[in-house]
Design a protein around this motif. Structure first.
Motif, mmCIF file in Angstrom:
data_model
loop_
_atom_site.group_PDB
_atom_site.id
_atom_site.type_symbol
_atom_site.label_atom_id
_atom_site.label_comp_id
_atom_site.label_asym_id
_atom_site.label_seq_id
_atom_site.Cartn_x
_atom_site.Cartn_y
_atom_site.Cartn_z
ATOM 1 N N TRP A 198 -31.428 21.879 -13.116
ATOM 2 C CA TRP A 198 -30.790 21.006 -12.580
ATOM 3 C C TRP A 198 -32.168 19.997 -11.728
ATOM 4 O O TRP A 198 -32.802 18.583 -12.408
ATOM 5 C CB TRP A 198 -30.027 20.926 -12.095
ATOM 6 N N TYR A 199 -32.592 20.756 -11.368
ATOM 7 C CA TYR A 199 -34.085 20.338 -10.083
ATOM 8 C C TYR A 199 -34.999 20.609 -10.763
ATOM 9 O O TYR A 199 -36.295 19.740 -11.018
ATOM 10 C CB TYR A 199 -34.069 21.079 -9.061
ATOM 11 N N GLU A 200 -35.379 21.070 -12.251
ATOM 12 C CA GLU A 200 -36.650 21.129 -12.857
ATOM 13 C C GLU A 200 -35.652 19.325 -13.511
ATOM 14 O O GLU A 200 -37.316 18.072 -13.546
ATOM 15 C CB GLU A 200 -36.532 21.773 -14.303
ATOM 16 N N ARG A 201 -35.051 19.233 -14.552
ATOM 17 C CA ARG A 201 -35.079 17.754 -14.623
ATOM 18 C C ARG A 201 -35.097 16.719 -13.814
ATOM 19 O O ARG A 201 -36.029 15.672 -13.688
ATOM 20 C CB ARG A 201 -34.072 17.339 -15.349
ATOM 21 N N PHE A 202 -34.818 16.747 -12.588
ATOM 22 C CA PHE A 202 -35.566 16.115 -11.291
ATOM 23 C C PHE A 202 -36.362 15.785 -11.377
ATOM 24 O O PHE A 202 -36.899 14.531 -10.750
ATOM 25 C CB PHE A 202 -34.306 16.060 -9.850
ATOM 26 N N VAL A 203 -37.165 17.177 -11.012
ATOM 27 C CA VAL A 203 -38.641 17.001 -10.273
ATOM 28 C C VAL A 203 -39.146 16.260 -11.730
ATOM 29 O O VAL A 203 -40.232 15.403 -11.412
ATOM 30 C CB VAL A 203 -38.940 18.494 -10.406
ATOM 31 N N ILE A 204 -39.212 16.490 -13.455
ATOM 32 C CA ILE A 204 -39.461 15.912 -14.485
ATOM 33 C C ILE A 204 -39.679 14.252 -14.300
ATOM 34 O O ILE A 204 -40.287 13.030 -13.706
ATOM 35 C CB ILE A 204 -39.177 16.247 -15.374
ATOM 36 N N ILE A 205 -38.405 13.843 -14.022
ATOM 37 C CA ILE A 205 -37.819 12.565 -14.020
ATOM 38 C C ILE A 205 -37.999 11.589 -12.615
ATOM 39 O O ILE A 205 -39.051 10.560 -13.060
ATOM 40 C CB ILE A 205 -36.329 12.180 -14.248
ATOM 41 N N VAL A 206 -37.136 12.233 -11.515
ATOM 42 C CA VAL A 206 -37.768 11.222 -10.738
ATOM 43 C C VAL A 206 -38.926 11.677 -9.665
ATOM 44 O O VAL A 206 -39.711 10.840 -9.331
ATOM 45 C CB VAL A 206 -36.808 11.692 -9.310
ATOM 46 N N GLY A 207 -39.782 12.863 -10.389
ATOM 47 C CA GLY A 207 -41.019 12.834 -9.398
ATOM 48 C C GLY A 207 -42.152 12.717 -9.611
ATOM 49 O O GLY A 207 -43.102 11.834 -9.890
ATOM 50 N N SER A 208 -42.031 12.284 -10.989
ATOM 51 C CA SER A 208 -43.046 11.731 -12.051
ATOM 52 C C SER A 208 -42.831 10.181 -11.383
ATOM 53 O O SER A 208 -43.937 8.953 -11.632
ATOM 54 C CB SER A 208 -42.783 11.238 -13.638
ATOM 55 N N MET A 209 -41.692 9.371 -11.906
ATOM 56 C CA MET A 209 -41.236 8.168 -11.197
ATOM 57 C C MET A 209 -41.548 7.872 -9.861
ATOM 58 O O MET A 209 -42.461 6.845 -9.986
ATOM 59 C CB MET A 209 -40.258 7.719 -11.783
ATOM 60 N N ALA A 210 -41.754 8.518 -9.246
ATOM 61 C CA ALA A 210 -41.822 8.318 -7.728
ATOM 62 C C ALA A 210 -43.422 7.940 -7.712
ATOM 63 O O ALA A 210 -43.949 8.060 -6.562
ATOM 64 C CB ALA A 210 -41.860 9.162 -6.952
ATOM 65 N N HIS A 211 -44.272 8.365 -8.306
ATOM 66 C CA HIS A 211 -46.016 9.218 -8.107
ATOM 67 C C HIS A 211 -46.715 8.394 -9.276
ATOM 68 O O HIS A 211 -47.499 9.051 -9.867
ATOM 69 C CB HIS A 211 -45.654 10.824 -7.822
ATOM 70 N N GLU A 212 -46.450 6.766 -9.549
ATOM 71 C CA GLU A 212 -47.457 6.980 -10.646
ATOM 72 C C GLU A 212 -48.606 6.896 -10.674
ATOM 73 O O GLU A 212 -48.970 7.131 -10.337
ATOM 74 C CB GLU A 212 -46.593 6.146 -11.510
ATOM 75 N N TYR A 213 -49.676 5.818 -11.463
ATOM 76 C CA TYR A 213 -50.849 5.519 -11.383
ATOM 77 C C TYR A 213 -51.197 4.668 -9.992
ATOM 78 O O TYR A 213 -52.074 4.893 -9.380
ATOM 79 C CB TYR A 213 -51.453 4.507 -12.753
ATOM 80 N N ASN A 214 -50.618 3.587 -9.718
ATOM 81 C CA ASN A 214 -50.925 2.908 -8.615
ATOM 82 C C ASN A 214 -49.854 3.473 -7.748
ATOM 83 O O ASN A 214 -48.809 3.183 -7.267
ATOM 84 C CB ASN A 214 -50.211 1.416 -9.126
#
Lengths: 171, 412, 440
Positions: free
Chosen positions: C367-383
């Motif tokens: 469950w946390y893997e999905r969380f890390v991938i989905i939320v983790g990436s969106m929270a820290h993108e390019y800009n």
């Protein structure tokens, strides 16, 4: 199944080897076997009755091909309607359409397989045939020979000689 | 010669006591000719103007045959780990394909002499990747990896053979049984270790020897694509060898049509998996359309010669095998399978060619000619000599393996 | 497996369908109430708006989608066990196939709910379907979201039909054992199956074909779900390894869920002789394998982030390990790739307590893997200006808890109304009753 309501004679067997012997004797004496009931499928039964592999797989192939065609044509039709260039990709891009086609292939393949299974097996059926015994889904095997007269008496003898637990006339 | 079975093998089936028909001499000679000829062609070209082409095709053959060889040993390891019974008669044939492993290790070091030709970043270091893409570091880490992997492979094969020797010599039965149990335990431990090393080392090999040829291109799936593709190639090779050696080695009663059916099903499965891995990379790169990624793919599917090769690979490695392997009847005809697997092997070679050559080749013509054929023949000859050597020395079936039984003819 | 008679198999498995005792009613009732509560939270969200959920720029995909991917993943091992292991002729699948397939069907249904919940304006959900309409509007078949719609609905249909078809002979067995109203219901459900040789001939063929079709389907479905992320250019998402990585992860979490459900089930129903320790051990060994694949994927992603030299990619991956959601990352790594390694030891994989513990850890980790991938990436993108964090609200958490309760609720109903172990397949794996053997 050919005739739903038929009269004949039913033999109930508790042991599979007795059943197979009885089937072979019936075949040798030329008595036509109507139905063999069993709680599990046995390839030996299919062999003795001389059955070829089921034709269901052709329906699967048909369904799969139809599905592929449907998927690709649906996606193509939808894209040709407006001809948008989205994300810099061509209007008709076969690379993503592979996914659509693939999913439809599987879906139609499964639906056609199921439909042909039900159709060929005569399902669904509301009433169970007279010759069915509830023990056939448990641990008993059954052989039903339809008709009357000589074949029926021959069948009765074969059943009794091969350890049939019960021999029942069906009307 | 251990192709003669002794009297005290418990479960050796009848018929195995006769000496197996030997491997024809002309095959050995032909292989030797191929090897020497190929080596000659290579040696002759590396000094001259065609040096780049020579090293290019050397690399292609190296990655193809190495992957194939390790893939065959992976098949053995998987058989052990799953305690599968169906494939036991094929175990020794698979191990024979692994006989190339030590030769491949030597051939790896020869790559060092071609470092300027092979690695574009050896002359012009890739910006930001100097640490990883430096010639000494690359050779050390890949050398160590291959050493570990080869060691595990040879240990696995050795344990499998040890039991034959232990059973065949006049050993005290109790000691033989103890040796057999020990060997079984060791194989049970070595198999997963080999499996893990296979994935890691072949991924490393793919990243370093193939992906780095275009230093600014990355694909996370590339390593897995290489080792799964190698396993697919290995399965095709095992099937090819089985079809070819059935009659000559007297294995008809041990390798039946149902074995071909089962191995054919496995081959179909891995054809689909390899195709799926290819598509996963292709779709993601195509869709994202990022210039640094897409460049690699565009070169291979748009430019004339490479595009034709790409289509050939798609059709012969995936499309045709998929359709053919769906048919139950065709899978059980050894001759048909021999033809199909030969096609797959050739096409997978082309696939490795397609991965390597477009990154290295600067010329305008298509780099496929006498030189390529010669060097490939050299590798093929070396590979064949290894297999012949192995099959000549060791029992052709894993007689002492407790899961090996005389197969019963299945109803069709 | 022990030697049983066919009669014993029928009796033991049909016994599980007997009327339950009081605790069952309380449990099911409680679960139902929890589902009602979650449904009311969803109704509240529909009435009030998506603001009650925590999704906001920059994290527009929150735990609704984490749950979506999670439940689709759980669904996969059911099809793996019933279809793929059937094709590979693995004997240990027989006793768990039916429950695993049921798990698949329920998990896909629940997974399918989450895009609706995430949608907000649920009343326009049908816009994604390709239906002829007055304005000639069609969905964009190049979009991974449309792939999702097609793949998930196909998967739901196929896994339901596969599950149901497999049950037809067993439902006939229940019908033949039941009386009164129960018999009428099961007579309808079993479609009039009699086990004639004609029916078996088509049935066995169809079942193999179903399995052969379901196998590529299961791989494609989670590949399609992974492409929801991989086809974007978000750092940490745009990665070619996503498809096999997600499929392996799905099987990983699904097998863990199978263990979590079946270990209590076999104890409560006392069917240990069918769901043997050997079966549980085989599941544990497969979990080692999938755990290693997931661990490999983590390693390769990190290596490639460094090797590529891409500053944004490198930063995303470093932030995952040490940033705001670092706790989730480390739970993920430890639970998914480290914990299953314990199964290398025979003692660990043959003891029920350790099997149950590690399976729960893997579920949490996945469950946390999905969380890390989905939320983790969106929270820290390019800009860097648009970096921001996300925290789920009580509405989202209630609905998530409700989904787990719904899953258990459906599963509890399943085990009491339908045969949870495949009677027919168990019998097929035994030697048929023969006169010679009975004499001896």
């Amino acid at each position: 199944m050919s005739t739903f309501k038929s009269s004949g004679i039913l033999g109930v067997f508790p042991f599979a080897d007795d059943l197979l012997k009885a089937l072979e004797e019936l075949k040798a004496s030329g008595v036509p076997i109507h139905t063999v009931f069993s709680p599990i499928p046995r390839s030996e039964i299919q062999k003795i009755l001389g059955q070829r592999p089921s034709p269901v797989r052709f329906f699967t192939l048909l369904g799969g091909s139809l599905g592929l065609a449907t998927g690709i044509s649906l996606a193509s039709y939808a894209h040709l309607k407006w001809e948008f260039v989205t994300g810099g990709k061509p209007v008709l891009a076969w690379i993503p359409f592979v996914v659509v086609g693939f999913e439809f292939t599987i879906l139609f393949g499964v639906l056609f397989t199921l439909a042909s299974l039900l159709f060929k097996s005569g399902l669904p059926k509301l009433r169970l045939p007279e010759q069915y015994d509830p023990r056939f889904s448990g641990d008993r095997f059954g052989v039903f020979v339809s008709g009357s007269g000589g074949g029926k008496e021959m069948a009765r003898m074969i059943f009794q000689n091969n350890g049939a637990e019960e021999v029942r006339d069906v009307f | 010669m251990s192709s003669e079975s002794p009297a005290n093998i418990g479960n050796a089936p009848e018929g195995s006591l006769e000496k197996a028909p030997g491997i024809p001499l002309w095959l050995t000679v032909l292989s030797a000719v191929f090897f020497v000829g190929g080596a000659g062609v290579f040696a002759g070209s590396v000094g001259g103007a065609l040096a780049h082409r020579a090293w290019q095709v050397y690399l292609i053959n190296f990655v193809f045959f190495t992957g194939l060889s390790f893939g065959a040993v992976l098949f053995v390891s998987v058989l052990n780990m799953t305690n599968a019974v169906w494939g036991r008669s094929l175990k020794r044939l698979a191990e024979s394909l692994g006989a190339f492993v030590p030769v491949s290790f030597i051939l790896f070091w020869i790559l060092y002499f071609g470092k300027e030709a092979i690695f574009p970043w050896s002359a012009h270091p890739a910006h930001g990747k100097e640490v990883w893409l430096s010639v000494p570091f690359l050779f050390v880490r890949n050398g160590l990896g291959l050493f570990a992997l080869s060691g595990a492979a040879l240990a696995l094969i050795h344990e499998s053979l040890r039991r034959e020797k232990g059973v065949s010599s006049r050993m005290d039965p109790a000691l033989a049984a103890k040796g057999a149990a020990q060997s079984r335990r060791r194989q049970a431990v070595l198999s997963p270790v080999f499996g893990i090393l296979y994935a890691v080392v072949l991924s490393l090999l793919a990243f370093d020897l193939i992906m780095s040829l275009d230093p600014h291109w990355v694909s996370t799936l590339f390593g897995a694509y290489y080792f799964i593709g190698s396993f697919y190639t290995a399965l095709a090779a095992i099937l090819f060898l089985a079809a070819l050696t059935r009659k000559p080695l007297g294995l008809e009663s041990f390798i039946l049509p149902n074995h071909f059916h089962d191995l054919g099903k496995l081959l179909l499965g891995f054809c689909l998996i390899t195709g799926d891995f290819f598509y996963s990379q292709f779709l993601v790169i195509w869709y994202g359309n990022l210039p640094e990624e897409a460049r690699y793919v565009i070169l291979r599917v748009r430019e004339g010669g490479w595009a034709a090769t790409a289509w050939a690979v798609l059709i012969f490695s995936f499309a045709i095998p998929f359709v053919v392997l769906l048919s139950r009847k065709l899978k059980m005809i050894p001759a048909a399978m021999a033809g199909l697997t030969a096609l797959i092997l050739g096409s997978m070679w082309l696939e490795r060619f397609l991965l390597v050559a477009p990154s290295l080749w600067q010329g305008s013509d298509f780099p496929f000619g006498f030189l390529e054929a010669g060097v490939t023949a050299g590798f093929l000859g070396a590979f064949a000599l290894c297999v012949i050597f192995f099959l000549g020395r060791f029992p052709r079936l894993p007689f002492s393996d407790p899961l090996f039984k005389r197969p019963v003819e299945e109803e069709k | 497996m022990e030697r049983f008679t066919y009669q014993e198999v029928n009796r033991e498995i049909l016994r599980t369908l007997n009327p339950p005792r009081k605790p069952y009613y309380f449990l099911v009732g409680g679960l139902f109430l929890a589902v009602l509560y979650a449904a009311s939270c969803w109704a509240y969200q529909i009435l009030t708006g998506m603001g009650v959920a925590g999704v906001m720029h920059p994290v527009n995909w929150g735990i609704y989608l984490v749950n979506f991917v999670f439940w689709v993943g759980i669904a996969h091992s059911g099809t793996l066990i019933s279809a793929i292991l059937y094709l590979l002729r693995a004997r240990w699948r027989t006793s768990i196939a039916r429950s695993a397939e049921a798990m698949t069907v329920f998990a896909v249904m629940i997974a399918g709910l989450f895009p609706f919940i995430h949608l907000g304006r649920i009343w326009v959900f049908y816009w994604i379907l390709p239906y002829p309409n007055q304005r000639d509007l069609w969905p964009n078949f190049q979009s991974p979201l449309v792939f999702d719609m097609i793949a998930i609905s196909t998967y739901l249909t196929v896994s339901f039909l596969f599950w149901y078809t497999g049950m037809i002979p067993d439902l006939a067995a229940v019908r033949d054992h039941a009386t009164g109203l129960r018999q009428k219901i099961y007579r309808i459900l079993s479609l009039g199956w009699v086990g004639s040789h004609r029916q078996w001939r088509h049935y066995t063929s169809a079942y193999v074909l179903f399995a052969a079709l379901a196998t590529p389907l299961v791989i494609s479905v989670h590949s399609v779900v992974s492409w929801d992320f991989a086809l974007s250019i978000v750092p940490g998402w745009h990665s070619t390894i996503f498809a096999p990585y997600f499929v392996a992860g799905a099987i990983h979490s699904g097998l863990a869920m199978v263990l979590t459900l079946l270990i209590p089930l076999r104890r409560i129903f006392r069917v240990e002789k069918f769901i043997t320790m050997e079966t549980l051990e085989s599941i544990a060994k497969t979990i080692i394998f999938t755990g290693l694949i997931v661990g490999y994927a983590y390693g390769v992603e990190y290596f490639m982030a460094w090797y590529s030299g891409n500053r944004v990619e490198r930063d995303t991956f470093i932030w995952r390990a040490v940033g705001h959601y670092a706790y989730a990352f480390w739970i993920m790594v430890v639970c998914n790739s480290v914990a299953p390694l314990a199964f290398f030891f025979k003692k660990v994989r043959t003891r029920l307590s350790s099997l149950l513990l590690i399976s729960v850890l893997v579920n949490i980790g996945m469950w946390y893997e999905r969380f890390v991938i989905i939320v983790g990436s969106m929270a820290h993108e390019y800009n860097p200006y648009s970096w921001g964090n996300y925290a789920p609200t009580w509405v989202e958490l209630s609905i998530m808890a409700g989904s787990f309760c719904l899953f258990l609720f459906l599963f509890f109903l399943f085990v009491k109304f339908l045969p949870s172990i495949s009677i027919t397949e168990i019998k097929e794996s035994l030697k048929p009753p023969a006169r010679e053997r009975s004499k001896a």
